[in-house]
Design a protein around this motif. Structure first.
Motif, PDB file in Angstrom:
ATOM      1  N   ASN A  97       4.095  -1.145   2.741  1.00 23.29           N
ATOM      2  CA  ASN A  97       3.786  -1.162   1.313  1.00 23.29           C
ATOM      3  C   ASN A  97       3.133   0.160   0.928  1.00 23.29           C
ATOM      4  N   CYS A  98       3.855   0.965   0.164  1.00 19.26           N
ATOM      5  CA  CYS A  98       3.340   2.254  -0.305  1.00 19.26           C
ATOM      6  C   CYS A  98       3.105   2.193  -1.803  1.00 19.26           C
ATOM      7  N   LYS A  99       1.859   2.026  -2.195  1.00 19.56           N
ATOM      8  CA  LYS A  99       1.481   1.964  -3.615  1.00 19.56           C
ATOM      9  C   LYS A  99       2.296   0.929  -4.380  1.00 19.56           C
ATOM     10  N   GLY A 100       2.509  -0.222  -3.761  1.00 24.09           N
ATOM     11  CA  GLY A 100       3.229  -1.301  -4.416  1.00 24.09           C
ATOM     12  C   GLY A 100       4.724  -1.275  -4.216  1.00 24.09           C
ATOM     13  N   THR A 101       5.230  -0.216  -3.605  1.00 24.16           N
ATOM     14  CA  THR A 101       6.658  -0.124  -3.292  1.00 24.16           C
ATOM     15  C   THR A 101       6.882  -0.512  -1.840  1.00 24.16           C
ATOM     16  N   LEU A 102       7.736  -1.484  -1.602  1.00 25.74           N
ATOM     17  CA  LEU A 102       8.054  -1.863  -0.223  1.00 25.74           C
ATOM     18  C   LEU A 102       9.143  -0.944   0.311  1.00 25.74           C
ATOM     19  N   VAL A 103       8.832  -0.228   1.370  1.00 23.33           N
ATOM     20  CA  VAL A 103       9.788   0.693   1.991  1.00 23.33           C
ATOM     21  C   VAL A 103      10.332   0.029   3.255  1.00 23.33           C
ATOM     22  N   ASP A 104      11.649  -0.162   3.283  1.00 30.19           N
ATOM     23  CA  ASP A 104      12.313  -0.830   4.406  1.00 30.19           C
ATOM     24  C   ASP A 104      12.627   0.203   5.488  1.00 30.19           C
ATOM     25  N   LEU A 118      -6.682  -3.776   8.688  1.00 34.05           N
ATOM     26  CA  LEU A 118      -5.628  -2.803   8.401  1.00 34.05           C
ATOM     27  C   LEU A 118      -4.273  -3.453   8.658  1.00 34.05           C
ATOM     28  N   ASN A 119      -3.405  -3.449   7.653  1.00 38.47           N
ATOM     29  CA  ASN A 119      -2.157  -4.201   7.736  1.00 38.47           C
ATOM     30  C   ASN A 119      -0.970  -3.382   8.231  1.00 38.47           C
ATOM     31  N   ASP A 120      -0.576  -2.381   7.477  1.00 42.78           N
ATOM     32  CA  ASP A 120       0.645  -1.627   7.791  1.00 42.78           C
ATOM     33  C   ASP A 120       0.344  -0.486   8.758  1.00 42.78           C
ATOM     34  N   ILE A 121       0.763  -0.647   9.998  1.00 39.90           N
ATOM     35  CA  ILE A 121       0.499   0.339  11.044  1.00 39.90           C
ATOM     36  C   ILE A 121       1.818   0.857  11.595  1.00 39.90           C
ATOM     37  N   LYS A 127     -15.281   6.444  11.262  1.00 41.83           N
ATOM     38  CA  LYS A 127     -15.173   5.765   9.960  1.00 41.83           C
ATOM     39  C   LYS A 127     -13.727   5.648   9.478  1.00 41.83           C
ATOM     40  N   MET A 128     -12.791   6.243  10.228  1.00 37.41           N
ATOM     41  CA  MET A 128     -11.413   6.332   9.743  1.00 37.41           C
ATOM     42  C   MET A 128     -10.762   4.962   9.555  1.00 37.41           C
ATOM     43  N   LEU A 129     -10.785   4.115  10.562  1.00 37.81           N
ATOM     44  CA  LEU A 129     -10.070   2.833  10.475  1.00 37.81           C
ATOM     45  C   LEU A 129     -10.628   1.961   9.361  1.00 37.81           C
ATOM     46  N   GLU A 130     -11.937   1.911   9.260  1.00 33.33           N
ATOM     47  CA  GLU A 130     -12.569   1.127   8.191  1.00 33.33           C
ATOM     48  C   GLU A 130     -12.193   1.690   6.820  1.00 33.33           C
ATOM     49  N   THR A 131     -12.177   3.016   6.711  1.00 29.34           N
ATOM     50  CA  THR A 131     -11.849   3.670   5.438  1.00 29.34           C
ATOM     51  C   THR A 131     -10.421   3.365   5.013  1.00 29.34           C
ATOM     52  N   VAL A 132      -9.476   3.494   5.941  1.00 31.25           N
ATOM     53  CA  VAL A 132      -8.063   3.252   5.615  1.00 31.25           C
ATOM     54  C   VAL A 132      -7.848   1.782   5.262  1.00 31.25           C
ATOM     55  N   ALA A 133      -8.545   0.893   5.959  1.00 28.79           N
ATOM     56  CA  ALA A 133      -8.427  -0.539   5.657  1.00 28.79           C
ATOM     57  C   ALA A 133      -8.876  -0.823   4.221  1.00 28.79           C
ATOM     58  N   LYS A 134      -9.964  -0.174   3.801  1.00 30.04           N
ATOM     59  CA  LYS A 134     -10.447  -0.365   2.429  1.00 30.04           C
ATOM     60  C   LYS A 134      -9.474   0.228   1.410  1.00 30.04           C
ATOM     61  N   LEU A 135      -8.849   1.335   1.776  1.00 29.77           N
ATOM     62  CA  LEU A 135      -7.884   1.975   0.874  1.00 29.77           C
ATOM     63  C   LEU A 135      -6.578   1.183   0.784  1.00 29.77           C
ATOM     64  N   GLN A 136      -6.319   0.337   1.800  1.00 31.99           N
ATOM     65  CA  GLN A 136      -5.115  -0.505   1.855  1.00 31.99           C
ATOM     66  C   GLN A 136      -3.827   0.311   1.713  1.00 31.99           C
ATOM     67  N   VAL A 137      -3.721   1.351   2.526  1.00 28.99           N
ATOM     68  CA  VAL A 137      -2.494   2.141   2.611  1.00 28.99           C
ATOM     69  C   VAL A 137      -1.983   2.082   4.051  1.00 28.99           C
ATOM     70  N   PRO A 138      -0.692   2.322   4.256  1.00 28.29           N
ATOM     71  CA  PRO A 138      -0.172   2.371   5.622  1.00 28.29           C
ATOM     72  C   PRO A 138      -0.856   3.471   6.434  1.00 28.29           C
ATOM     73  N   TYR A 139      -0.940   3.222   7.737  1.00 33.96           N
ATOM     74  CA  TYR A 139      -1.671   4.115   8.644  1.00 33.96           C
ATOM     75  C   TYR A 139      -0.795   4.454   9.844  1.00 33.96           C
ATOM     76  N   ILE A 140      -0.597   5.756  10.049  1.00 32.06           N
ATOM     77  CA  ILE A 140       0.134   6.225  11.229  1.00 32.06           C
ATOM     78  C   ILE A 140      -0.890   6.625  12.280  1.00 32.06           C
ATOM     79  N   MET A 141      -0.842   5.981  13.433  1.00 36.30           N
ATOM     80  CA  MET A 141      -1.758   6.320  14.525  1.00 36.30           C
ATOM     81  C   MET A 141      -0.973   6.950  15.678  1.00 36.30           C
ATOM     82  N   MET A 142      -1.469   8.091  16.136  1.00 35.79           N
ATOM     83  CA  MET A 142      -0.762   8.829  17.178  1.00 35.79           C
ATOM     84  C   MET A 142      -1.487   8.733  18.513  1.00 35.79           C
ATOM     85  N   HIS A 143      -0.723   8.892  19.583  1.00 33.49           N
ATOM     86  CA  HIS A 143      -1.313   8.966  20.915  1.00 33.49           C
ATOM     87  C   HIS A 143      -1.689  10.402  21.234  1.00 33.49           C
TER      88      HIS A 143
END
Length: 275
Positions: free
Chosen positions: A5-12, A180-183, A127-143
């Motif tokens: 979910n990107c700003k209300g748009t579902l990206v498949d 955090l939802n969209d990972i 503080k990153m994970l908590e911040t992104v969760a509050k912002l409710q945007v997708p999150y890309i996590m890298m190794h």
């Protein structure tokens, strides 16, 4: 797994998407210093969107091995005006902010960015994970291990894929604990990995589907290509396209690229095999 979910748009993401790279840094390995004013940046982004990019990834801190340290103030000064500029010029743009700092992520999203792309999976800013969760945007996590300055000295593994899956399991659980939802997971080609590690990872990329999350592949013009072929990054488009096809066959959902047109063509051709 297949939609974000990107700003209300579902990206498949069941059909792979392309993310265009825009670096406003003087020292990125391929395009560092190329984009020196707002007109050049707007022109580059317009071309990427025209060529079929679904996302644009904006970064103000080079993460190449041994990259120079950039202060948070400097990073904010580099990227926030560009975020505002791009949202003004392209109101529907799905802009990703490439940062490991929660304050940069917060200000970018507040100014219209739709995704946070963090090379450290929250390990360089607690503080990153908590911040992104509050912002409710997708999150890309890298190794990655260490920092861009230290990572190549930490490229040691007993079992690369096993250790990566353990890392992602732990980071995903931590992110979920904050709501955090969209990972999206990024295996981090070239980050705390030798060339041999990169090809081992590429060959076994499907093992990361264990997490049932979309996978982003970032191999565009990297040293695993140009050093293997004994050429320069500028000459590495053909090798990049070949490995993009391999990533797609292994189930990658997003290609993060310098050359959008060629990557979009690669996706279109690979998708013909699935029809």
């Amino acid at each position: 797994m297949s939609t974000i979910n990107c700003k209300g748009t579902l990206v498949d993401l069941s059909t792979p998407k392309v993310m265009g790279i825009v670096n406003v840094t003087p020292d990125s390995f391929f395009d560092g210093g190329k984009l020196t004013n707002s007109d050049e940046i707007v022109s580059q982004v317009a071309k990427m969107l025209h060529d079929g990019a679904t996302f644009i990834d904006l970064g103000g801190y080079s993460s190449k091995p041994g990259a120079e340290f950039v202060s948070e103030i400097e990073e904010l000064n580099r990227v926030i005006p560009i975020v505002r500029l791009l949202l003004e010029k392209f109101p529907d743009i799905l802009l990703s902010i490439d940062t490991f700092r929660s304050e940069v992520a917060k200000q970018a999203v507040e100014n219209g960015a739709a995704i946070v792309n963090d090379i450290s999976a929250g390990l360089l800013d607690d503080k990153m994970l908590e911040t992104v969760a509050k912002l409710q945007v997708p999150y890309i996590m890298m190794h990655m291990k260490g920092t861009p300055q230290t990572m190549q000295s930490l490229a040691n593994y007993d079992d690369l894929l096993k250790e990566m899956n353990f890392y992602f399991s732990e980071r995903i659980a931590k992110a979920r604990s904050f709501g955090l939802n969209d990972i999206i997971i990024d295996p981090g080609f070239g980050f705390a990995k030798t060339i041999a590690h990169n090809y081992e990872l590429l060959q076994n990329l499907e093992l990361l589907h264990f997490h049932e999350l979309p996978i982003l592949a970032g191999i565009s013009r990297k040293s695993m290509i140009y050093k293997t072929l004994e050429i320069s990054p500028k000459e590495a488009l053909n090798g990049t396209t070949f490995l993009h096809a391999f990533c797609l066959q292994k189930g990658s959902n997003i290609l993060r690229v310098h050359d959008v047109k060629e990557a979009v063509e690669c996706v279109k051709l690979i998708c013909q095999f699935k029809n």
